[in-house]
Design a protein around this motif. Structure first.
Motif, mmCIF file in Angstrom:
data_model
loop_
_atom_site.group_PDB
_atom_site.id
_atom_site.type_symbol
_atom_site.label_atom_id
_atom_site.label_comp_id
_atom_site.label_asym_id
_atom_site.label_seq_id
_atom_site.Cartn_x
_atom_site.Cartn_y
_atom_site.Cartn_z
ATOM 1 N N GLY A 183 18.608 11.949 -3.466
ATOM 2 C CA GLY A 183 17.512 12.199 -2.543
ATOM 3 C C GLY A 183 16.579 11.018 -2.394
ATOM 4 N N SER A 184 15.763 11.077 -1.357
ATOM 5 C CA SER A 184 14.803 10.010 -1.090
ATOM 6 C C SER A 184 13.552 10.192 -1.949
ATOM 7 C CB SER A 184 14.414 10.022 0.389
ATOM 8 O OG SER A 184 13.721 11.218 0.706
ATOM 9 N N VAL A 185 12.651 9.221 -1.850
ATOM 10 C CA VAL A 185 11.386 9.307 -2.580
ATOM 11 C C VAL A 185 10.613 10.547 -2.138
ATOM 12 C CG1 VAL A 185 9.184 8.160 -3.015
ATOM 13 C CG2 VAL A 185 11.276 6.803 -2.856
ATOM 14 N N GLY A 186 10.539 10.773 -0.835
ATOM 15 C CA GLY A 186 9.820 11.938 -0.316
ATOM 16 C C GLY A 186 10.451 13.254 -0.713
ATOM 17 N N GLN A 187 11.784 13.305 -0.743
ATOM 18 C CA GLN A 187 12.468 14.537 -1.136
ATOM 19 C C GLN A 187 12.188 14.880 -2.598
ATOM 20 O OE1 GLN A 187 16.464 13.410 -0.012
ATOM 21 N NE2 GLN A 187 16.386 14.589 1.895
ATOM 22 N N ASN A 188 12.173 13.887 -3.471
ATOM 23 C CA ASN A 188 11.870 14.138 -4.885
ATOM 24 C C ASN A 188 10.423 14.580 -5.066
ATOM 25 O OD1 ASN A 188 14.181 13.302 -6.916
ATOM 26 N ND2 ASN A 188 14.296 11.857 -5.219
ATOM 27 N N ALA A 189 9.513 14.023 -4.264
ATOM 28 C CA ALA A 189 8.122 14.471 -4.321
ATOM 29 C C ALA A 189 8.008 15.923 -3.856
ATOM 30 C CB ALA A 189 7.246 13.569 -3.453
ATOM 31 N N GLY A 190 8.756 16.274 -2.812
ATOM 32 C CA GLY A 190 8.741 17.654 -2.328
ATOM 33 C C GLY A 190 9.272 18.642 -3.347
ATOM 34 N N ALA A 239 0.833 -1.212 0.000
ATOM 35 C CA ALA A 239 0.000 0.000 0.000
ATOM 36 C C ALA A 239 0.864 1.257 0.000
ATOM 37 C CB ALA A 239 -0.922 -0.014 1.221
ATOM 38 N N GLU A 240 1.986 1.233 0.729
ATOM 39 C CA GLU A 240 2.848 2.415 0.807
ATOM 40 C C GLU A 240 3.430 2.771 -0.553
ATOM 41 O OE1 GLU A 240 6.921 4.003 3.059
ATOM 42 O OE2 GLU A 240 6.203 1.947 3.359
ATOM 43 N N LYS A 241 3.920 1.764 -1.270
ATOM 44 C CA LYS A 241 4.526 2.036 -2.578
ATOM 45 C C LYS A 241 3.478 2.476 -3.593
ATOM 46 C CE LYS A 241 8.728 -0.671 -2.084
ATOM 47 N NZ LYS A 241 9.600 0.525 -2.214
ATOM 48 N N PHE A 242 2.273 1.904 -3.513
ATOM 49 C CA PHE A 242 1.215 2.376 -4.399
ATOM 50 C C PHE A 242 0.849 3.825 -4.074
ATOM 51 C CE2 PHE A 242 -3.318 3.296 -4.917
ATOM 52 C CZ PHE A 242 -3.389 3.250 -6.303
#
Length: 252
Positions: A221-228, A103-106
């Motif tokens: 960067g992390s997944v969250g950093q790229n989203a930010g 669920a997290e990756k989706f």
């Protein structure tokens, strides 16, 4: 159109698996999803917003409403669609392709599709505000998009990119979308090896983390950093578009 294209993409990359040969399909599907999300949103917004500019300029000159009211209300009205359609598209493609079943990756996958769609819409608004007519904006748009795509990390390895071109990658939404999706999908992924099928398997890619390192994405960067960063780029394009439209109406 979005739903049909999502089904087509899902069927092209249907159940790609986890073996050595699936690595290319997994990477290619993620890049195609990033490009499709940005390009579709850019071109759709560019056409519709560009066509509305003449009406807005006439009504703005008549003092029917102000620039902030028009610009931000238009964005807010279209925001639900720009969120809902990418989520529906993610629901179709994620399970068709067979990415990691968590669920997290989706959730991250769906969020990146939403961010790419909104970033593309903001970029389309910006370019349509810079140029007076839709025809010119449509003709110039590929000049904006092609460098952003070339330096996204798919065509040129991120670690081999020269400093004289590296600055382009810093403003490329496709780079952050692609890096984020690759890290989200390949982190924790075990790539299987069938020695009877995968030639040279002992020297092959044994884990998703190893593939991330080969792409040169391990220090991006992390997944969250790229989203930010994608979220910040969206606001940057929106603010630039606002001031470009403000400058345009003041010249009339």
């Amino acid at each position: 159109q979005t739903l049909i294209l999502s089904v087509i993409v899902g069927l092209i990359f249907l159940r790609i698996g986890n073996d050595q040969r699936s690595v290319q399909d997994r990477q290619g599907s993620l890049f195609f999803i990033v490009v499709q999300g940005l390009f579709g949103s850019v071109m759709g917004t560019l056409t519709t917003f560009g066509a509305e500019k003449a009406v807005f300029s006439r009504e703005y000159s008549s003092r029917m409403y102000g620039l902030p009211a028009y610009f931000w209300s238009r964005w807010i009205v279209e925001l639900p669609t720009q969120i809902l359609l990418p989520v529906v598209s993610a629901l179709i493609m994620y399970w068709f392709v067979g990415y990691q079943n968590t669920a997290e990756k989706f959730g991250w996958f769906a969020l990146f599709l939403v961010l790419m769609t909104n970033c593309g819409a903001a970029l389309g608004v910006f370019v349509s505000c810079v140029f007076r007519d839709v025809g010119t904006a449509l003709a110039v748009m590929p000049v904006f998009l092609m460098p952003l795509m070339i330096f996204s990390g798919f065509f040129v390895n991120a670690s081999n990119l020269g400093w004289w071109f590296r600055w382009i990658s810093y403003i490329s939404p496709m780079k952050y979308g692609f890096v984020g999706l690759v890290k989200n999908e390949f982190e924790g992924l075990t790539i299987t090896c069938d020695a009877g099928v995968d030639s040279g398997c002992p020297n092959g890619i044994q884990s998703g983390q190893r593939f991330i390192e080969l792409l040169g994405f391990d220090d991006l960067g992390s997944v969250g950093q790229n989203a930010g960063i994608l979220f910040a780029l969206m606001w940057m394009f929106l603010i630039l578009a606002y001031f470009a439209l403000w400058a345009g109406v003041r010249q009339r």
